[in-house]
Design an enzyme around this catalytic site. Sequence first.
Site, short mmCIF file in Angstrom:
data_model
loop_
_atom_site.label_atom_id
_atom_site.label_comp_id
_atom_site.label_asym_id
_atom_site.label_seq_id
_atom_site.Cartn_x
_atom_site.Cartn_y
_atom_site.Cartn_z
N SER A 102 0.87 -1.17 0.00
CA SER A 102 0.00 0.00 0.00
C SER A 102 0.91 1.22 0.00
O SER A 102 1.70 1.40 0.92
CB SER A 102 -0.87 -0.01 1.26
N LYS A 144 -1.08 -1.12 -4.51
CA LYS A 144 -2.24 -0.29 -4.16
C LYS A 144 -1.75 1.13 -3.93
O LYS A 144 -0.74 1.32 -3.26
CB LYS A 144 -2.89 -0.87 -2.90
N LYS A 159 -2.90 5.11 -2.73
CA LYS A 159 -3.92 5.92 -2.07
C LYS A 159 -4.33 7.04 -3.04
O LYS A 159 -3.49 7.59 -3.76
CB LYS A 159 -3.35 6.54 -0.79
N ASP A 205 -7.12 3.01 -3.13
CA ASP A 205 -7.83 3.07 -1.84
C ASP A 205 -8.12 4.54 -1.55
O ASP A 205 -7.21 5.37 -1.48
CB ASP A 205 -6.95 2.47 -0.73
N GLU A 242 -11.05 0.68 -3.34
CA GLU A 242 -11.32 0.39 -1.93
C GLU A 242 -11.96 1.59 -1.24
O GLU A 242 -11.47 2.72 -1.35
CB GLU A 242 -9.98 0.02 -1.26
N ASP A 294 -13.57 -1.72 3.16
CA ASP A 294 -12.63 -1.82 4.29
C ASP A 294 -13.36 -1.29 5.53
O ASP A 294 -14.02 -2.05 6.24
CB ASP A 294 -11.36 -1.00 3.95
N LYS A 332 -9.58 -6.86 8.31
CA LYS A 332 -8.56 -6.44 9.26
C LYS A 332 -8.95 -6.95 10.64
O LYS A 332 -10.10 -6.74 11.07
CB LYS A 332 -8.45 -4.91 9.31
N GLY A 352 -3.76 -3.90 6.21
CA GLY A 352 -2.71 -3.57 7.18
C GLY A 352 -3.02 -2.25 7.86
O GLY A 352 -3.82 -1.45 7.37
O1 OSB Z 1 -7.04 1.94 4.57
O2 OSB Z 1 -5.90 0.19 4.35
C1 OSB Z 1 -6.05 1.31 4.86
C2 OSB Z 1 -2.97 2.29 6.90
C3 OSB Z 1 -3.57 2.88 8.00
C4 OSB Z 1 -4.93 2.97 8.04
C5 OSB Z 1 -5.71 2.48 6.99
C6 OSB Z 1 -5.12 1.88 5.90
C7 OSB Z 1 -3.73 1.82 5.84
C8 OSB Z 1 -2.99 1.26 4.71
C9 OSB Z 1 -1.59 0.79 4.97
O3 OSB Z 1 -3.40 1.24 3.58
C10 OSB Z 1 -1.47 -0.68 5.00
C11 OSB Z 1 -0.14 -1.10 5.54
O4 OSB Z 1 0.84 -1.02 4.79
O5 OSB Z 1 -0.05 -1.51 6.73
MG MG Z 2 -8.20 0.73 3.23
#
Ligand code: OSB
Ligand code: MG
Length: 370
Positions: A135, A161, A163, A188, A213, A238, A262, A290
């Site tokens: 991510s 992925k 953001k 995402d 996402e 999510d 999660k 994550g």
């Molecule tokens: O939306 O998946 C998410 C990190 C913190 C809060 C929300 C998210 C995320 C990530 C990072 O996308 C995932 C990771 O590398 O741990």
């Molecule tokens: Mg997410």
Amino acid sequence: MKIEVLTLRELRMELRHPFETSFGLTRARRILLVEVTADGATGWGEITAGEGPFYSGETTETAWHVVRDFIAPMVVEAPLPSAGGLGPLLSPIRGHPMAKAGLEAALWDIEAQQKNLPLSRLLGGELEEIACGVSIGLQPSPAALLEKIEQELAAGYHRIKIKIKPGKDLELVRLVRERFPQIKLMVDANSAYRLEDAPHLKQFDAYRLMMIEQPLAHDDIFEHAQLQAQTKTPICLDESITNLRQARAALDLQACKVINIKLGRVGGYTEARRVHDLCRARGIPVWCGGMLESGVGRAHNIALSTLPGFTLPGDVSASRRYWEADIIEPEVEVTRQGTIRVPAAPGLGFAVRRERVEKLTKRRETWRAR
Ligand code: OSB
Ligand code: MG
């Protein structure tokens, strides 16, 4: 199983690279670890709450408060049939799933040790290696994003992925697709859009994304169903999937075609497995999300990812991407094939580096059975 000692700690861990999402920038984590001794065995769990109430309502402080004032007094000394028995015991506490999940994870670690099984196998997991993706947070420029993707692909990850948020979305995806026509790519939004943005979001359909996402509100299912009806790109939920009932509602309403599971968000392994089992029965793929975890949370994510319904690469990646030095041994590493090997040792399968944990600890509180 009887909890004899419960220790809650807060560690400060600086990220190697700041992580930016549509809700803000994280430079350092305030990691909460739960250490439990029960029947002579020690287990570890991580509470994945963020520093601020932006991904969910929970924060480092709310979790500390709820464990200290409610969870710890309820569970220390209470007899538990198994790790799975924690849910019913804590059911009077509404909300605070991450606080509950951190404790539950430590109990699963203990139960796996007692049964002399790797945690993955106790959970019903079968895989010996899990596929992983990365991510990538919002970057200062498109060029920086392209370079970051290049690095991650070179490291072996084969699902990327990124953001997105309004103003940093379609054009970025267009550039990434132009440069990397073949990669498994997804985005995402962390709830950065409204249903009125549907005509805009439809334009993502041109870029062969694996999924988008959580485009809409964190607690919404209904509007995601309306959006999914208008878009080809699969929606993955999510934030909205907080338990089995929400998962069922989302699938019945066709609000999504994929679910990100999660542990913290759904309140632990018991609920995570229920969501997994439902999705599997309905042919809906799931993957493990994550939360910028330390090695302890990361190790739990690896165990969860071995369940048979986790058919898509998750956001579980190497310790090195986050930390100068992790708090577990060995650290989580990615193979050249972009996979993580599942440990075969009983319990969590990674040793907690106590001296390092001590060094990073900012505060600690312990409860003991009398
Ligand atoms: O939306 O998946 C998410 C990190 C913190 C809060 C929300 C998210 C995320 C990530 C990072 O996308 C995932 C990771 O590398 O741990
Ligand atoms: Mg997410």
